[in-house]
Design a protein around this motif. Structure first.
Motif, PDB file in Angstrom:
ATOM      1  N   LEU A  73       0.827  -1.202   0.000  1.00  0.00           N
ATOM      2  CA  LEU A  73       0.000   0.000   0.000  1.00  0.00           C
ATOM      3  C   LEU A  73       0.865   1.258   0.000  1.00  0.00           C
ATOM      4  O   LEU A  73       0.563   2.227  -0.702  1.00  0.00           O
ATOM      5  CB  LEU A  73      -0.947   0.007   1.209  1.00  0.00           C
ATOM      6  CG  LEU A  73      -2.117  -0.966   1.155  1.00  0.00           C
ATOM      7  CD1 LEU A  73      -2.861  -0.972   2.487  1.00  0.00           C
ATOM      8  CD2 LEU A  73      -3.067  -0.618   0.021  1.00  0.00           C
ATOM      9  N   ARG A  74       1.931   1.232   0.778  1.00  0.00           N
ATOM     10  CA  ARG A  74       2.847   2.385   0.796  1.00  0.00           C
ATOM     11  C   ARG A  74       3.485   2.606  -0.565  1.00  0.00           C
ATOM     12  O   ARG A  74       3.616   3.736  -1.027  1.00  0.00           O
ATOM     13  CB  ARG A  74       3.907   2.191   1.875  1.00  0.00           C
ATOM     14  CG  ARG A  74       3.376   2.375   3.275  1.00  0.00           C
ATOM     15  CD  ARG A  74       4.491   2.325   4.317  1.00  0.00           C
ATOM     16  NE  ARG A  74       3.899   2.084   5.615  1.00  0.00           N
ATOM     17  CZ  ARG A  74       3.937   0.939   6.288  1.00  0.00           C
ATOM     18  NH1 ARG A  74       4.598  -0.099   5.799  1.00  0.00           N
ATOM     19  NH2 ARG A  74       3.348   0.822   7.457  1.00  0.00           N
ATOM     20  N   GLN A  77       0.897   4.194  -2.834  1.00  0.00           N
ATOM     21  CA  GLN A  77       0.671   5.595  -2.463  1.00  0.00           C
ATOM     22  C   GLN A  77       1.798   6.495  -2.973  1.00  0.00           C
ATOM     23  O   GLN A  77       1.565   7.625  -3.395  1.00  0.00           O
ATOM     24  CB  GLN A  77       0.536   5.734  -0.957  1.00  0.00           C
ATOM     25  CG  GLN A  77      -0.795   5.212  -0.429  1.00  0.00           C
ATOM     26  CD  GLN A  77      -0.856   5.259   1.093  1.00  0.00           C
ATOM     27  OE1 GLN A  77       0.163   5.274   1.774  1.00  0.00           O
ATOM     28  NE2 GLN A  77      -2.079   5.264   1.615  1.00  0.00           N
ATOM     29  N   GLN A  78       3.019   6.000  -2.964  1.00  0.00           N
ATOM     30  CA  GLN A  78       4.158   6.809  -3.395  1.00  0.00           C
ATOM     31  C   GLN A  78       4.139   7.044  -4.904  1.00  0.00           C
ATOM     32  O   GLN A  78       4.670   8.042  -5.388  1.00  0.00           O
ATOM     33  CB  GLN A  78       5.466   6.139  -2.991  1.00  0.00           C
ATOM     34  CG  GLN A  78       5.704   6.184  -1.505  1.00  0.00           C
ATOM     35  CD  GLN A  78       6.939   5.390  -1.086  1.00  0.00           C
ATOM     36  OE1 GLN A  78       7.572   4.737  -1.921  1.00  0.00           O
ATOM     37  NE2 GLN A  78       7.275   5.446   0.195  1.00  0.00           N
ATOM     38  N   HIS A  80       1.411   7.384  -6.773  1.00  0.00           N
ATOM     39  CA  HIS A  80       0.216   8.110  -7.209  1.00  0.00           C
ATOM     40  C   HIS A  80       0.198   9.502  -6.703  1.00  0.00           C
ATOM     41  O   HIS A  80       0.451  10.085  -5.881  1.00  0.00           O
ATOM     42  CB  HIS A  80      -1.062   7.361  -6.775  1.00  0.00           C
ATOM     43  CG  HIS A  80      -1.294   6.157  -7.612  1.00  0.00           C
ATOM     44  ND1 HIS A  80      -0.722   4.947  -7.355  1.00  0.00           N
ATOM     45  CD2 HIS A  80      -2.038   5.977  -8.729  1.00  0.00           C
ATOM     46  CE1 HIS A  80      -1.098   4.063  -8.259  1.00  0.00           C
ATOM     47  NE2 HIS A  80      -1.902   4.666  -9.114  1.00  0.00           N
TER      48      HIS A  80
END
Length: 80
Positions: A73-74, A77-78, A80
């Protein structure tokens, strides 16, 4: 008490199993289930499914899996 019939028993089955119907309806559905093999089978499936889902909700994911999901998930997120 009177037999409520298959339609009503099946329509109210979930509420019946969660004890969310009034006493009269509960007794009528219970009586119907006692005499209708098809609805007994429906009730067994519903009860079994409810129990399996309840057990699954109590189980925690293994720590390693949790870490992998959070890491992924991290990463997402990075980017996008």
């Amino acid at each position: 008490m009177s037999d409520c019939g298959c339609d009503k028993a099946r329509r109210d089955l979930e509420e019946y199993l969660r004890h969310e119907v009034c006493k009269t309806q509960h007794a009528d559905i219970r009586e119907h289930l006692a005499n209708c093999p098809d609805c007994q089978n429906e009730a067994l499936v519903a009860r079994t499914l409810t129990e399996v889902v309840a057990r699954a909700c109590k189980e925690a994911a293994p720590e390693e899996l949790r870490d992998q999901v959070l890491s992924r998930l991290r990463e997402i997120q990075q980017t996008h």
